[in-house]
Design a protein around this motif. Sequence first.
Motif, PDB file in Angstrom:
ATOM      1  N   ALA A 178       0.690  -1.093  -0.114  1.00  0.00           N
ATOM      2  CA  ALA A 178       0.408   0.141  -0.127  1.00  0.00           C
ATOM      3  C   ALA A 178       0.840   1.295  -0.020  1.00  0.00           C
ATOM      4  O   ALA A 178       0.700   1.883   0.834  1.00  0.00           O
ATOM      5  CB  ALA A 178      -0.495   0.063   1.322  1.00  0.00           C
ATOM      6  N   TRP A 179       1.853   1.307  -0.864  1.00  0.00           N
ATOM      7  CA  TRP A 179       2.727   2.852  -1.202  1.00  0.00           C
ATOM      8  C   TRP A 179       1.677   3.615  -1.198  1.00  0.00           C
ATOM      9  O   TRP A 179       1.125   3.895  -2.234  1.00  0.00           O
ATOM     10  CB  TRP A 179       3.360   2.357  -2.604  1.00  0.00           C
ATOM     11  CG  TRP A 179       4.473   1.502  -2.370  1.00  0.00           C
ATOM     12  CD1 TRP A 179       4.484   0.000  -1.105  1.00  0.00           C
ATOM     13  CD2 TRP A 179       5.265   0.234  -3.228  1.00  0.00           C
ATOM     14  NE1 TRP A 179       5.733  -0.395  -1.554  1.00  0.00           N
ATOM     15  CE2 TRP A 179       5.778  -0.772  -2.381  1.00  0.00           C
ATOM     16  CE3 TRP A 179       5.104   0.193  -4.549  1.00  0.00           C
ATOM     17  CZ2 TRP A 179       6.353  -2.168  -3.298  1.00  0.00           C
ATOM     18  CZ3 TRP A 179       5.212  -0.510  -5.075  1.00  0.00           C
ATOM     19  CH2 TRP A 179       6.632  -1.383  -4.993  1.00  0.00           C
ATOM     20  N   ASP A 180       2.479   4.341  -0.690  1.00  0.00           N
ATOM     21  CA  ASP A 180       2.005   5.836  -0.665  1.00  0.00           C
ATOM     22  C   ASP A 180       2.904   7.283  -1.334  1.00  0.00           C
ATOM     23  O   ASP A 180       2.477   7.853  -2.013  1.00  0.00           O
ATOM     24  CB  ASP A 180       2.385   7.032  -0.046  1.00  0.00           C
ATOM     25  CG  ASP A 180       3.339   7.177   2.071  1.00  0.00           C
ATOM     26  OD1 ASP A 180       4.185   6.075   0.474  1.00  0.00           O
ATOM     27  OD2 ASP A 180       3.433   6.969   2.036  1.00  0.00           O
ATOM     28  N   ASP A 181       4.158   6.888  -1.874  1.00  0.00           N
ATOM     29  CA  ASP A 181       4.970   7.684  -2.525  1.00  0.00           C
ATOM     30  C   ASP A 181       5.928   6.500  -4.005  1.00  0.00           C
ATOM     31  O   ASP A 181       7.044   6.054  -3.385  1.00  0.00           O
ATOM     32  CB  ASP A 181       6.377   8.040  -1.481  1.00  0.00           C
ATOM     33  CG  ASP A 181       7.131   8.757  -2.455  1.00  0.00           C
ATOM     34  OD1 ASP A 181       6.987   9.404  -4.198  1.00  0.00           O
ATOM     35  OD2 ASP A 181       8.057   9.469  -1.744  1.00  0.00           O
ATOM     36  N   ARG A 205       3.115  10.471  -7.575  1.00  0.00           N
ATOM     37  CA  ARG A 205       2.035  10.448  -6.722  1.00  0.00           C
ATOM     38  C   ARG A 205       0.600  10.031  -6.899  1.00  0.00           C
ATOM     39  O   ARG A 205      -0.023   8.919  -6.029  1.00  0.00           O
ATOM     40  CB  ARG A 205       2.631  11.603  -5.711  1.00  0.00           C
ATOM     41  CG  ARG A 205       4.197  10.367  -5.527  1.00  0.00           C
ATOM     42  CD  ARG A 205       4.811  11.334  -3.486  1.00  0.00           C
ATOM     43  NE  ARG A 205       6.288  11.678  -3.944  1.00  0.00           N
ATOM     44  CZ  ARG A 205       6.667  12.428  -4.187  1.00  0.00           C
ATOM     45  NH1 ARG A 205       6.104  14.022  -4.582  1.00  0.00           N
ATOM     46  NH2 ARG A 205       8.470  12.876  -4.862  1.00  0.00           N
ATOM     47  N   ARG A 206       0.315  11.528  -7.259  1.00  0.00           N
ATOM     48  CA  ARG A 206      -1.717  11.182  -6.535  1.00  0.00           C
ATOM     49  C   ARG A 206      -2.442  10.230  -7.555  1.00  0.00           C
ATOM     50  O   ARG A 206      -3.028   9.238  -7.379  1.00  0.00           O
ATOM     51  CB  ARG A 206      -2.090  12.246  -7.322  1.00  0.00           C
ATOM     52  CG  ARG A 206      -1.499  14.044  -6.803  1.00  0.00           C
ATOM     53  CD  ARG A 206      -2.515  14.866  -6.604  1.00  0.00           C
ATOM     54  NE  ARG A 206      -2.051  15.192  -8.295  1.00  0.00           N
ATOM     55  CZ  ARG A 206      -1.228  15.927  -8.034  1.00  0.00           C
ATOM     56  NH1 ARG A 206      -0.570  17.178  -7.632  1.00  0.00           N
ATOM     57  NH2 ARG A 206      -0.876  16.990  -9.479  1.00  0.00           N
ATOM     58  N   GLN A 209      -1.748   6.950  -6.649  1.00  0.00           N
ATOM     59  CA  GLN A 209      -2.782   6.735  -4.567  1.00  0.00           C
ATOM     60  C   GLN A 209      -4.035   6.483  -5.210  1.00  0.00           C
ATOM     61  O   GLN A 209      -4.834   5.946  -5.014  1.00  0.00           O
ATOM     62  CB  GLN A 209      -2.098   7.972  -4.337  1.00  0.00           C
ATOM     63  CG  GLN A 209      -1.083   8.053  -3.113  1.00  0.00           C
ATOM     64  CD  GLN A 209      -0.692   9.216  -2.813  1.00  0.00           C
ATOM     65  OE1 GLN A 209      -2.026  10.904  -2.732  1.00  0.00           O
ATOM     66  NE2 GLN A 209       0.639   9.737  -2.265  1.00  0.00           N
ATOM     67  N   ARG A 213      -6.770   2.962  -4.480  1.00  0.00           N
ATOM     68  CA  ARG A 213      -7.896   3.564  -4.138  1.00  0.00           C
ATOM     69  C   ARG A 213      -8.949   2.698  -4.981  1.00  0.00           C
ATOM     70  O   ARG A 213     -10.025   2.466  -3.825  1.00  0.00           O
ATOM     71  CB  ARG A 213      -8.252   4.974  -3.544  1.00  0.00           C
ATOM     72  CG  ARG A 213      -7.443   6.053  -2.749  1.00  0.00           C
ATOM     73  CD  ARG A 213      -7.881   7.196  -3.112  1.00  0.00           C
ATOM     74  NE  ARG A 213      -6.861   7.985  -1.411  1.00  0.00           N
ATOM     75  CZ  ARG A 213      -5.981   8.561  -1.391  1.00  0.00           C
ATOM     76  NH1 ARG A 213      -5.865   9.006  -2.698  1.00  0.00           N
ATOM     77  NH2 ARG A 213      -5.076   9.440  -0.621  1.00  0.00           N
ATOM     78  N   GLY A 233      -0.520   1.142   5.280  1.00  0.00           N
ATOM     79  CA  GLY A 233      -0.976   2.455   4.373  1.00  0.00           C
ATOM     80  C   GLY A 233      -2.082   3.239   5.322  1.00  0.00           C
ATOM     81  O   GLY A 233      -3.219   3.151   4.664  1.00  0.00           O
ATOM     82  N   MET A 235      -3.369   5.878   4.817  1.00  0.00           N
ATOM     83  CA  MET A 235      -3.967   7.079   3.994  1.00  0.00           C
ATOM     84  C   MET A 235      -5.480   6.530   3.723  1.00  0.00           C
ATOM     85  O   MET A 235      -6.047   6.658   2.888  1.00  0.00           O
ATOM     86  CB  MET A 235      -2.770   7.604   2.678  1.00  0.00           C
ATOM     87  CG  MET A 235      -2.146   6.559   1.900  1.00  0.00           C
ATOM     88  SD  MET A 235      -1.891   7.194   1.237  1.00  0.00           S
ATOM     89  CE  MET A 235      -2.202   8.809   0.432  1.00  0.00           C
ATOM     90  N   TYR A 236      -5.336   4.978   2.784  1.00  0.00           N
ATOM     91  CA  TYR A 236      -6.438   4.337   2.756  1.00  0.00           C
ATOM     92  C   TYR A 236      -7.029   3.329   3.516  1.00  0.00           C
ATOM     93  O   TYR A 236      -8.386   3.306   2.534  1.00  0.00           O
ATOM     94  CB  TYR A 236      -5.099   3.231   1.339  1.00  0.00           C
ATOM     95  CG  TYR A 236      -4.123   3.786   0.750  1.00  0.00           C
ATOM     96  CD1 TYR A 236      -4.745   4.574  -0.774  1.00  0.00           C
ATOM     97  CD2 TYR A 236      -2.926   3.613   0.756  1.00  0.00           C
ATOM     98  CE1 TYR A 236      -4.017   5.298  -1.241  1.00  0.00           C
ATOM     99  CE2 TYR A 236      -1.942   3.950   0.252  1.00  0.00           C
ATOM    100  CZ  TYR A 236      -2.489   4.572  -1.540  1.00  0.00           C
ATOM    101  OH  TYR A 236      -1.600   5.440  -1.741  1.00  0.00           O
ATOM    102  N   GLU A 259      -1.107   6.525  13.480  1.00  0.00           N
ATOM    103  CA  GLU A 259      -1.719   5.843  12.429  1.00  0.00           C
ATOM    104  C   GLU A 259      -2.617   5.110  13.024  1.00  0.00           C
ATOM    105  O   GLU A 259      -3.673   4.443  11.610  1.00  0.00           O
ATOM    106  CB  GLU A 259      -1.075   5.022  11.576  1.00  0.00           C
ATOM    107  CG  GLU A 259       0.255   5.669  11.288  1.00  0.00           C
ATOM    108  CD  GLU A 259       1.546   5.218  10.653  1.00  0.00           C
ATOM    109  OE1 GLU A 259       2.224   4.199  10.567  1.00  0.00           O
ATOM    110  OE2 GLU A 259       2.655   5.473   9.501  1.00  0.00           O
TER     111      GLU A 259
END
Length: 361
Positions: A178-181, A205-206, A209, A213, A233, A235-236, A259
């Motif tokens: 679940a990579w963010d970058d 990156r966007r 992401q 999602r 991840g 953020m997800y 987190e």
Amino acid sequence: MTLKNTMRRSWKYIGLLAISYWLLVIPAKPALALPDIKPTFPRLANYFLHWTISAQEAQELSKFDLVILDAEVQQRSRAELEMLRRLNPDNILLAYISASEVRRDVADIASIAPLRHALGASIPENWYLKDASGARRSFWPGTWIVNVTGPWVDHLVAFVNTKILATGLWDGVFYDNAWDDIVHFARGVPDVNHDGVPEDAAAARRAWQNGLRDLYRKTAQYAPDKFVFENDGPMYAPEVHGVLLESFPRKGFSRHIEELKRVRREGKSPAVVIVNGNTFNTGKRDDYKAMRFGFGSTLLHDAFYSFDFGDQDHGQTWFYDEYGVFLGEPVAKPRTRSGVATIWQRDFEQGIVFVNTADTP
């Protein structure tokens, strides 16, 4: 009008009334529901990624409340997987699969990893993540990264649902990576749209992401009675039912706890968190200080706990004496001890948990 015609019309209306009555009282088909989460503590998880499990390992894994197994187990150790289910019918079983990486040797592993072989062999060249020069990108040794901003997402969702979840052996899927970058993990700015022009790093990156999602959201929509989990991840969280936080406390106690709280706050119900403590690849299973620190910290915040070797080999069935203690349900929120900001306490129906977050006792 004759009596015969009148009676015929009367019976017609009575029949319609009877049909209407039954239409009203027949209950609606219940919506598909996720399996229940164990309400009491401790909640034990095991992150076991070997491609096979033995009968002995199935017995040991049945002691845990949630188990993540490599999806290949359904092909290589189906009898043992079914045995695990029989031994603990309430056990939540999640099938592990990568969200964005495939092995480079997929052509040679059909006999030992049939799912990886089938999935990898189905990927056309233009689905791989590449840089502007057309070179494939890689992060984990021996793998290639697949581009989640393109057709791969729908392909993987269909594969997971038809080849894995449709077997009826699993309660859900666990997506790794679940990579963010993606700029970091691709070791440079990738060409996510395959136009041969270097991307803007922020745009790359966007796009990445949003692709992840999309993957999580579509998987949940396709199988509403199955869990969708991912690895590391937060953020997800709004798109998944649970997140594993790997290698606690690698990021530091405070960041891990923040987190954890974020997942609990933002995640899809039931917003499960798995805290994975480990030996950081040393194999020191008797590092009780590390095990207990992670275990206690997890109990403060309604999470599941696992403890194993590390990210180079998640595949142990270590079971500690503390795991067998029944605490029941929490009766209070975590709080610090009066006058000691680093000592945390939480009360349960059948016990009290203390955690010292200071660097020294």
